[in-house]
Motif scaffolding. Structure first.
Motif, short mmCIF file in Angstrom:
data_model
loop_
_atom_site.label_atom_id
_atom_site.label_comp_id
_atom_site.label_asym_id
_atom_site.label_seq_id
_atom_site.Cartn_x
_atom_site.Cartn_y
_atom_site.Cartn_z
N GLY A 126 -15.73 14.07 -2.86
CA GLY A 126 -14.41 14.50 -3.27
C GLY A 126 -13.28 13.66 -2.68
O GLY A 126 -12.15 13.75 -3.13
N ASP A 127 -13.60 12.85 -1.68
CA ASP A 127 -12.58 11.96 -1.11
C ASP A 127 -12.39 10.76 -2.04
O ASP A 127 -13.35 10.25 -2.61
CB ASP A 127 -13.01 11.44 0.27
N ILE A 128 -11.15 10.33 -2.15
CA ILE A 128 -10.83 9.20 -3.01
C ILE A 128 -10.13 8.14 -2.17
O ILE A 128 -9.06 8.40 -1.60
CB ILE A 128 -9.93 9.64 -4.18
N ALA A 129 -10.73 6.97 -2.08
CA ALA A 129 -10.14 5.86 -1.33
C ALA A 129 -9.13 5.14 -2.22
O ALA A 129 -9.41 4.85 -3.38
CB ALA A 129 -11.23 4.89 -0.88
N ILE A 130 -7.96 4.90 -1.68
CA ILE A 130 -6.95 4.14 -2.43
C ILE A 130 -6.46 2.99 -1.56
O ILE A 130 -6.46 3.06 -0.33
CB ILE A 130 -5.77 5.02 -2.90
N ASN A 131 -6.03 1.92 -2.21
CA ASN A 131 -5.46 0.78 -1.48
C ASN A 131 -3.93 0.86 -1.52
O ASN A 131 -3.36 1.77 -2.11
CB ASN A 131 -6.00 -0.54 -2.05
N TYR A 132 -3.27 -0.11 -0.93
CA TYR A 132 -1.81 -0.07 -0.85
C TYR A 132 -1.16 -0.14 -2.23
O TYR A 132 -0.14 0.51 -2.48
CB TYR A 132 -1.27 -1.19 0.05
N SER A 133 -1.71 -0.91 -3.14
CA SER A 133 -1.15 -0.99 -4.50
C SER A 133 -1.22 0.37 -5.19
O SER A 133 -0.26 0.79 -5.85
CB SER A 133 -1.90 -2.03 -5.33
N GLN A 134 -2.34 1.05 -5.04
CA GLN A 134 -2.48 2.38 -5.63
C GLN A 134 -1.55 3.38 -4.95
O GLN A 134 -1.02 4.29 -5.61
CB GLN A 134 -3.93 2.84 -5.52
N PHE A 135 -1.34 3.22 -3.66
CA PHE A 135 -0.41 4.07 -2.91
C PHE A 135 1.00 3.94 -3.50
O PHE A 135 1.67 4.94 -3.78
CB PHE A 135 -0.46 3.67 -1.44
N VAL A 136 1.44 2.72 -3.71
CA VAL A 136 2.76 2.48 -4.29
C VAL A 136 2.84 3.08 -5.69
O VAL A 136 3.82 3.75 -6.04
CB VAL A 136 3.09 0.98 -4.32
N GLU A 137 1.81 2.89 -6.47
CA GLU A 137 1.77 3.44 -7.83
C GLU A 137 1.85 4.97 -7.81
O GLU A 137 2.56 5.58 -8.62
CB GLU A 137 0.49 2.99 -8.54
N MET A 138 1.15 5.60 -6.87
CA MET A 138 1.19 7.06 -6.75
C MET A 138 2.61 7.55 -6.44
O MET A 138 3.07 8.53 -7.01
CB MET A 138 0.25 7.55 -5.65
N THR A 139 3.29 6.86 -5.54
CA THR A 139 4.65 7.28 -5.18
C THR A 139 5.61 7.09 -6.35
O THR A 139 6.50 7.91 -6.56
CB THR A 139 5.17 6.53 -3.94
N LEU A 140 5.42 6.04 -7.13
CA LEU A 140 6.28 5.81 -8.28
C LEU A 140 6.04 6.82 -9.39
O LEU A 140 6.97 7.19 -10.12
CB LEU A 140 6.09 4.38 -8.82
N ASN A 141 4.81 7.27 -9.55
CA ASN A 141 4.45 8.20 -10.62
C ASN A 141 4.67 9.66 -10.26
O ASN A 141 4.69 10.52 -11.15
CB ASN A 141 3.00 7.99 -11.04
N ALA A 142 4.84 9.95 -9.00
CA ALA A 142 4.99 11.34 -8.57
C ALA A 142 6.39 11.85 -8.93
O ALA A 142 7.39 11.13 -8.85
CB ALA A 142 4.79 11.45 -7.06
N LYS A 143 6.43 13.10 -9.33
CA LYS A 143 7.72 13.73 -9.62
C LYS A 143 8.51 13.87 -8.32
O LYS A 143 9.70 13.63 -8.27
CB LYS A 143 7.47 15.10 -10.26
N ASN A 144 7.83 14.30 -7.26
CA ASN A 144 8.40 14.44 -5.92
C ASN A 144 7.41 13.89 -4.91
O ASN A 144 6.20 13.95 -5.13
CB ASN A 144 8.65 15.91 -5.57
N THR A 145 7.93 13.39 -3.80
CA THR A 145 7.09 12.92 -2.71
C THR A 145 7.58 13.56 -1.42
O THR A 145 8.77 13.52 -1.12
CB THR A 145 7.15 11.39 -2.57
N ILE A 146 6.64 14.17 -0.68
CA ILE A 146 6.97 14.78 0.61
C ILE A 146 6.10 14.12 1.67
O ILE A 146 4.89 14.12 1.57
CB ILE A 146 6.72 16.30 0.60
N THR A 147 6.74 13.55 2.67
CA THR A 147 6.02 12.96 3.80
C THR A 147 6.14 13.94 4.96
O THR A 147 7.23 14.27 5.41
CB THR A 147 6.62 11.59 4.18
N TRP A 148 4.99 14.41 5.42
CA TRP A 148 4.96 15.40 6.49
C TRP A 148 4.85 14.72 7.83
O TRP A 148 4.26 13.75 8.02
CB TRP A 148 3.76 16.33 6.30
#
Length: 88
Positions: free
Chosen positions: A66-88
C-alpha cells in the motif's frame, strides 16, 4: 485530487484525534523526512501512503503493501494538482 497532507515528523509529534477529523478518505498523505519512520502508523489516515523515495532510502525504510514511492518530480506534480496542500 482533494487535499495533500505532507508530514515531516513522526506521528507521535501530532495529535491523532485532531488529524483523524481533518484528513478525509479522498485526501492524499505524503511522508517526507522523519515521518517515513512511521509509514505503518500513518495508515490509519489513508490506505495508500506516499513516501518520498529519497527520504525513505536515506533512512533505510522498507516499503510496505500500500506504500507508494514517489520522486521529487512526482512530489511537485502532486502539489500542483492538489486543491489544497497542508504541511504539518
Amino acid at each position: 485530487m482533494s487535499t495533500l497532507h505532507i508530514f515531516s515528523k513522526p506521528l507521535s509529534h501530532y495529535c491523532n484525534n485532531m488529524l483523524a477529523n481533518l484528513i478525509s478518505s479522498e485526501d492524499i498523505v505524503l511522508l517526507v523526512s522523519d515521518a517515513c519512520y512511521n509509514n505503518m502508523q500513518f495508515k490509519q489516515f489513508s490506505s495508500a501512503i506516499h513516501l518520498l523515495e529519497e527520504d525513505a532510502a536515506a533512512r533505510d525504510i522498507s516499503f510496505n503493501q500500500g506504500d507508494i514511492a514517489i520522486n521529487y518530480s512526482q512530489f511537485v506534480e502532486m502539489t500542483l494538482n492538489a486543491k489544497n496542500t497542508i504541511t504539518w
